[in-house]
Motif scaffolding. Structure first.
Motif, PDB file in Angstrom:
ATOM      1  N   LYS A  37      15.566 -17.023 -18.777  1.00  0.00           N
ATOM      2  CA  LYS A  37      15.216 -15.866 -17.960  1.00  0.00           C
ATOM      3  C   LYS A  37      14.071 -16.188 -16.996  1.00  0.00           C
ATOM      4  O   LYS A  37      13.122 -16.873 -17.361  1.00  0.00           O
ATOM      5  CB  LYS A  37      14.792 -14.707 -18.885  1.00  0.00           C
ATOM      6  N   LYS A  38      14.228 -15.674 -15.767  1.00  0.00           N
ATOM      7  CA  LYS A  38      13.138 -15.746 -14.796  1.00  0.00           C
ATOM      8  C   LYS A  38      12.582 -14.340 -14.653  1.00  0.00           C
ATOM      9  O   LYS A  38      13.348 -13.375 -14.616  1.00  0.00           O
ATOM     10  CB  LYS A  38      13.645 -16.246 -13.450  1.00  0.00           C
ATOM     11  N   ALA A  39      11.266 -14.213 -14.581  1.00  0.00           N
ATOM     12  CA  ALA A  39      10.688 -12.869 -14.533  1.00  0.00           C
ATOM     13  C   ALA A  39       9.347 -12.884 -13.825  1.00  0.00           C
ATOM     14  O   ALA A  39       8.684 -13.920 -13.736  1.00  0.00           O
ATOM     15  CB  ALA A  39      10.509 -12.335 -15.949  1.00  0.00           C
ATOM     16  N   VAL A  40       8.987 -11.714 -13.295  1.00  0.00           N
ATOM     17  CA  VAL A  40       7.689 -11.538 -12.649  1.00  0.00           C
ATOM     18  C   VAL A  40       6.996 -10.356 -13.316  1.00  0.00           C
ATOM     19  O   VAL A  40       7.616  -9.310 -13.512  1.00  0.00           O
ATOM     20  CB  VAL A  40       7.867 -11.277 -11.133  1.00  0.00           C
ATOM     21  N   TYR A  41       5.761 -10.534 -13.703  1.00  0.00           N
ATOM     22  CA  TYR A  41       4.990  -9.449 -14.303  1.00  0.00           C
ATOM     23  C   TYR A  41       3.646  -9.348 -13.602  1.00  0.00           C
ATOM     24  O   TYR A  41       3.045 -10.361 -13.262  1.00  0.00           O
ATOM     25  CB  TYR A  41       4.737  -9.705 -15.792  1.00  0.00           C
ATOM     26  N   VAL A  42       3.196  -8.118 -13.399  1.00  0.00           N
ATOM     27  CA  VAL A  42       1.837  -7.905 -12.900  1.00  0.00           C
ATOM     28  C   VAL A  42       1.091  -7.187 -14.017  1.00  0.00           C
ATOM     29  O   VAL A  42       1.514  -6.116 -14.446  1.00  0.00           O
ATOM     30  CB  VAL A  42       1.828  -7.049 -11.622  1.00  0.00           C
ATOM     31  N   ILE A  43       0.048  -7.815 -14.525  1.00  0.00           N
ATOM     32  CA  ILE A  43      -0.661  -7.157 -15.622  1.00  0.00           C
ATOM     33  C   ILE A  43      -2.109  -6.873 -15.250  1.00  0.00           C
ATOM     34  O   ILE A  43      -2.733  -7.584 -14.478  1.00  0.00           O
ATOM     35  CB  ILE A  43      -0.568  -7.937 -16.955  1.00  0.00           C
ATOM     36  N   GLU A  44      -2.618  -5.791 -15.813  1.00  0.00           N
ATOM     37  CA  GLU A  44      -3.989  -5.358 -15.565  1.00  0.00           C
ATOM     38  C   GLU A  44      -4.866  -5.857 -16.714  1.00  0.00           C
ATOM     39  O   GLU A  44      -4.383  -6.272 -17.762  1.00  0.00           O
ATOM     40  CB  GLU A  44      -4.053  -3.825 -15.532  1.00  0.00           C
ATOM     41  N   LYS A  45      -6.153  -5.746 -16.452  1.00  0.00           N
ATOM     42  CA  LYS A  45      -7.175  -6.158 -17.402  1.00  0.00           C
ATOM     43  C   LYS A  45      -6.958  -5.676 -18.839  1.00  0.00           C
ATOM     44  O   LYS A  45      -7.259  -6.377 -19.781  1.00  0.00           O
ATOM     45  CB  LYS A  45      -8.488  -5.547 -16.891  1.00  0.00           C
ATOM     46  N   SER A  46      -6.430  -4.452 -18.990  1.00  0.00           N
ATOM     47  CA  SER A  46      -6.319  -3.849 -20.318  1.00  0.00           C
ATOM     48  C   SER A  46      -5.220  -4.492 -21.171  1.00  0.00           C
ATOM     49  O   SER A  46      -5.205  -4.346 -22.385  1.00  0.00           O
ATOM     50  CB  SER A  46      -6.032  -2.353 -20.178  1.00  0.00           C
ATOM     51  N   LYS A  47      -4.317  -5.229 -20.537  1.00  0.00           N
ATOM     52  CA  LYS A  47      -3.179  -5.806 -21.254  1.00  0.00           C
ATOM     53  C   LYS A  47      -3.599  -7.090 -21.967  1.00  0.00           C
ATOM     54  O   LYS A  47      -4.191  -7.984 -21.371  1.00  0.00           O
ATOM     55  CB  LYS A  47      -2.062  -6.101 -20.247  1.00  0.00           C
ATOM     56  N   LYS A  48      -3.260  -7.184 -23.247  1.00  0.00           N
ATOM     57  CA  LYS A  48      -3.722  -8.332 -24.038  1.00  0.00           C
ATOM     58  C   LYS A  48      -2.632  -9.369 -24.305  1.00  0.00           C
ATOM     59  O   LYS A  48      -2.899 -10.429 -24.853  1.00  0.00           O
ATOM     60  CB  LYS A  48      -4.273  -7.848 -25.393  1.00  0.00           C
TER      61      LYS A  48
END
Ligand SMILES: [Zn+2]
Length: 172
Positions: free
Chosen positions: A153-164
């Protein structure tokens, strides 16, 4: 050699130089607070590559010249030299670090820290979670743009500071 030929060779040299230069990624395009992480699989190997604005890592982007700033950069490189300060692949995949690198590059008014970590994973298909430690280590960081190129799988994620963590089940 006639003068026209000389001129045309000179033009050729200049244009090939300009071409090579324009291909280089400009640091002007980065956004302070936003870093990128590329995760690329090749069979049992996983490569994690970070690009981080100097602003997010040491709080400035000029070339460090004063002792105080030089120490900040050295300290940052030390932190970046241990993958556990940035990411930890979950234990089920049995990933072991094979090599890493951490550097800073300066370009005009901007700088970026670049680091990469290469793992060999015995059970790469069992990798379910990547724990994100980056925000704990660098408090100026606000966002991480993550691009994963897995064989499944190819994927793009944008995560913020709160995500661990990010869930990467069935990506590899
Ligand atoms: Zn910048």
């Amino acid at each position: 050699m006639n003068i026209l030929l000389k001129i045309s060779i000179l033009i050729l040299l200049i244009s090939s130089f300009a071409n090579a230069h324009s291909k280089k990624k400009s640091l002007d395009t980065h956004i302070h607070g936003v870093s990128t992480l590329n995760i690329v699989q090749e069979k049992n190997t996983l490569l994690f590559e970070f690009e981080m604005p100097g602003n997010d890592i040491v709080g400035f982007e000029y070339e460090a010249k004063e002792q105080n700033d030089i120490e900040k950069v050295e300290n940052a490189i030390n932190i970046l030299s241990d993958y556990k300060n940035l990411i930890i692949p979950s234990g089920s995949a049995e990933c072991k670090i094979k090599s890493y690198s951490a550097n800073v590059i300066n370009e005009g008014k901007h700088s970026e820290f670049i680091s990469s970590y290469k793992f060999n994973c015995n059970k790469i298909s069992k990798l379910k979670i990547v724990y994100i430690k980056y925000f704990n280590s660098f408090e100026n960081g606000k966002k991480l743009n993550i691009k994963i190129i897995g064989e499944k799988k190819k994927a793009v994620y944008v995560i913020e500071k709160s995500k661990k963590l990010i869930n990467v089940k069935n990506h590899f």
